[in-house]
Write an enzyme that holds these catalytic residues in place. Structure first.
Site, PDB file in Angstrom:
ATOM      1  N   HIS A   1     -18.940  -1.738  34.107  1.00 32.74           N
ATOM      2  CA  HIS A   1     -18.516  -2.691  33.085  1.00 32.74           C
ATOM      3  C   HIS A   1     -19.751  -3.287  32.410  1.00 32.74           C
ATOM      4  O   HIS A   1     -20.793  -3.516  33.044  1.00 32.74           O
ATOM      5  CB  HIS A   1     -17.662  -3.799  33.682  1.00 32.74           C
ATOM      6  CG  HIS A   1     -16.216  -3.421  33.795  1.00 32.74           C
ATOM      7  ND1 HIS A   1     -15.363  -3.965  34.738  1.00 32.74           N
ATOM      8  CD2 HIS A   1     -15.448  -2.544  33.071  1.00 32.74           C
ATOM      9  CE1 HIS A   1     -14.145  -3.438  34.588  1.00 32.74           C
ATOM     10  NE2 HIS A   1     -14.176  -2.583  33.594  1.00 32.74           N
TER      11      HIS A   1
ATOM     12  N   ASP B   1     -20.737  -6.171  31.335  1.00 32.78           N
ATOM     13  CA  ASP B   1     -21.387  -7.416  31.749  1.00 32.78           C
ATOM     14  C   ASP B   1     -22.246  -7.236  32.999  1.00 32.78           C
ATOM     15  O   ASP B   1     -22.880  -8.195  33.458  1.00 32.78           O
ATOM     16  CB  ASP B   1     -20.357  -8.537  31.949  1.00 32.78           C
ATOM     17  CG  ASP B   1     -19.300  -8.225  32.988  1.00 32.78           C
ATOM     18  OD1 ASP B   1     -18.962  -7.038  33.163  1.00 32.78           O
ATOM     19  OD2 ASP B   1     -18.786  -9.164  33.628  1.00 32.78           O
TER      20      ASP B   1
END
Length: 372
Positions: free
Chosen positions: A64, A66
Site C-alpha cells: 500500500h 502509505d
C-alpha cells in the site's frame, strides 16, 4: 551494544502536518534499518537526528502506498548525498512482498534514476490466506519485466517455511531476522528481529585470585574456551563468566486485522517491544476490521498472547492528533486509545506507549541469565 527505535511517521493513509506516513528506524551501533517508507519519509529523516546514508536495510510490510511511496525518492536522495569517489559501497538490501522488485525497477527506470550504490530486492512469496481474493496480486501484475536496473543486484525469492510458519530473511553476527504472515486487504507481513545472546562479563576479581592476568587468556575465556595455567590448572569459562546476556527481541507488525497461523505468536514470544497498528478505537472495531486494520484492544490481545514487555501503538487514523500537538479545548481521543489497550492488559504488567513522530525508544540490554 546500544539499540533504539525512532518513529518517523505514525499516521495512516497519508502524511499530514501532525503525523507522517508509516516509517520507523531501528538503530544498532550506528547501522540503521528502515521499516516501511511512506510518502515524505526522507523529509522526516532530515528533521530527525538520523542519517539517511546509514540505512543499510529496508523492510516493506506491504505494498500500500502509505508504506511504500517514499522509497524510490529516498533511494535517489541517499544516492545524491553519496560520494561518487567512494569505493566498494555496500549493497542496500530491501525486503518486501512479491511485486516490490518490479515496482522499484519500473519506477527507477521510467524516471531515469541512477544510483551510486547497488541494491537488491528480496521478495517474500505470500500465501492465499493473507488477503481476500480481490486483494491478491496476480503473477502477471507482479512479474518481473525487462532487465535489472543498472544498480540492481539479483535478489532472493523467499517462500514460507511451513515447519516454522515463518520466512527466514537473514542471519549475521548480531541478529537473525524472520518475517511472519498477517491478514490485510493485500498480503502483509510482520518482522521479528532477534539479537544473538552474548557471554556474560568476566569475574575479574576471581580471575585475579586464580592468577589469570588480563590478556589473551581473558579473550579465550570470553570466547568460551578453557584455559590451562602454567601449574596445570584448567579454568573453564563457566567458572569465571557471569550468566549469559540474552539477546533483545523487537517485533514490528505491518497493517493487519489478524495474524495468520502460529508464526507470529511463536516468533514474538517474550519480545522486548511489539509495535502494532491501532488505526481506530475499539468502538470502531467493525469498521477497522472491514478495512483490514486493528484497534487497541486487538493489538493488546496479540501482546498478551506473546507475553511481551512493551506494546507500542502506531499507524493511527489522522483523526487522532498526538498529545504533544493538542491545544486547549481539543478532545484527547488518542489518550483513549492508550486507555483501551491498558485496560485489556491490566493484569499483565505490559507497558503501553503511544508512538508520535520522532519518538525514540531506547531498547536496554537484558539482564544476565541466572542459569550459570
Amino acid at each position: 551494544m546500544t539499540m533504539d527505535m525512532t518513529f518517523l511517521g505514525t499516521g495512516s493513509a497519508y502524511p499530514s502536518p501532525h503525523r507522517g506516513a508509516s516509517a520507523l528506524v531501528l538503530r544498532s551501533e550506528g547501522d540503521c534499518w528502515l521499516f516501511d517508507c511512506g510518502e515524505g519519509t526522507q523529509t522526516q529523516l532530515m528533521k530527525s537526528q538520523l542519517r539517511a546514508g546509514r540505512i543499510t536495510k529496508v523492510f516493506i510490510s506491504h505494498l500500500h502506498g502509505d508504506h511504500l511511496f517514499g522509497l524510490p525518492g529516498l533511494l535517489c536522495t541517499v544516492s545524491l548525498n553519496t560520494n561518487p569517489e567512494q569505493q566498494n559501497l555496500n549493497c542496500v538490501d530491501i525486503y518486501g512482498p512479491r511485486g516490490l522488485r518490479h515496482f522499484l525497477r519500473v519506477t527507477l527506470g521510467l524516471t531515469g534514476s541512477q544510483l551510486l550504490f547497488p541494491y537488491a530486492v528480496h521478495e517474500l512469496e505470500p500465501t492465499a490466506e493473507q488477503s481476500p481474493e480481490e486483494g491478491q496480486l496476480s503473477l502477471e501484475m507482479t512479474a518481473e519485466s525487462g532487465h535489472l536496473h543498472p544498480q540492481e543486484q539479483p535478489g532472493r525469492t523467499i517462500s514460507l517455511d511451513i515447519s516454522t510458519d515463518s520466512y527466514f530473511l537473514f542471519e549475521d553476527k548480531k541478529f537473525v531476522v524472520k518475517a511472519f504472515r498477517l491478514f490485510h486487504r493485500i498480503p502483509s507481513f510482520g518482522f521479528c528481529i532477534q539479537e544473538h545472546g552474548r557471554p556474560g562479563r568476566l569475574k575479574t576479581e576471581l580471575l585475579k585470585e586464580l592468577g589469570v592476568k588480563p590478556g589473551p587468556h581473558y579473550g579465550r575465556l570470553k570466547a568460551g574456551e578453557a584455559v590451562t595455567m602454567e601449574n596445570g590448572r584448567v579454568i573453564l569459562p563457566q567458572e569465571v563468566l557471569e550468566g549469559d546476556i540474552p539477546g533483545r527481541k523487537v517485533c514490528i507488525f505491518g497493517d493487519c486485522s489478524s495474524v495468520l497461523g502460529d508464526g507470529a505468536l511463536l516468533l514474538c514470544k517474550g519480545a522486548d517491544i511489539l509495535v502494532h497498528e491501532a488505526t481506530l478505537g475499539d468502538e470502531h472495531r467493525e469498521k477497522a476490521v472491514d478495512h483490514g486494520h486493528s484497534t487497541p484492544g486487538m493489538a493488546a490481545a496479540v501482546a498478551r498472547a506473546c507475553c511481551v514487555q512493551r506494546l507500542v501503538l502506531y499507524h493511527f487514523s489522522q483523526r487522532y492528533k498526538p498529545c504533544s500537538l493538542q491545544k486547549e479545548g481539543d478532545e484527547d481521543e488518542v489518550s483513549e486509545l492508550k486507555r483501551q489497550a491498558e485496560e485489556a492488559l491490566q493484569d499483565t504488567g505490559v507497558e503501553v506507549t503511544l508512538a508520535e513522530d520522532f519518538l525514540t525508544i531506547p531498547i536496554p540490554v537484558r539482564r544476565p541469565s541466572t542459569t550459570n
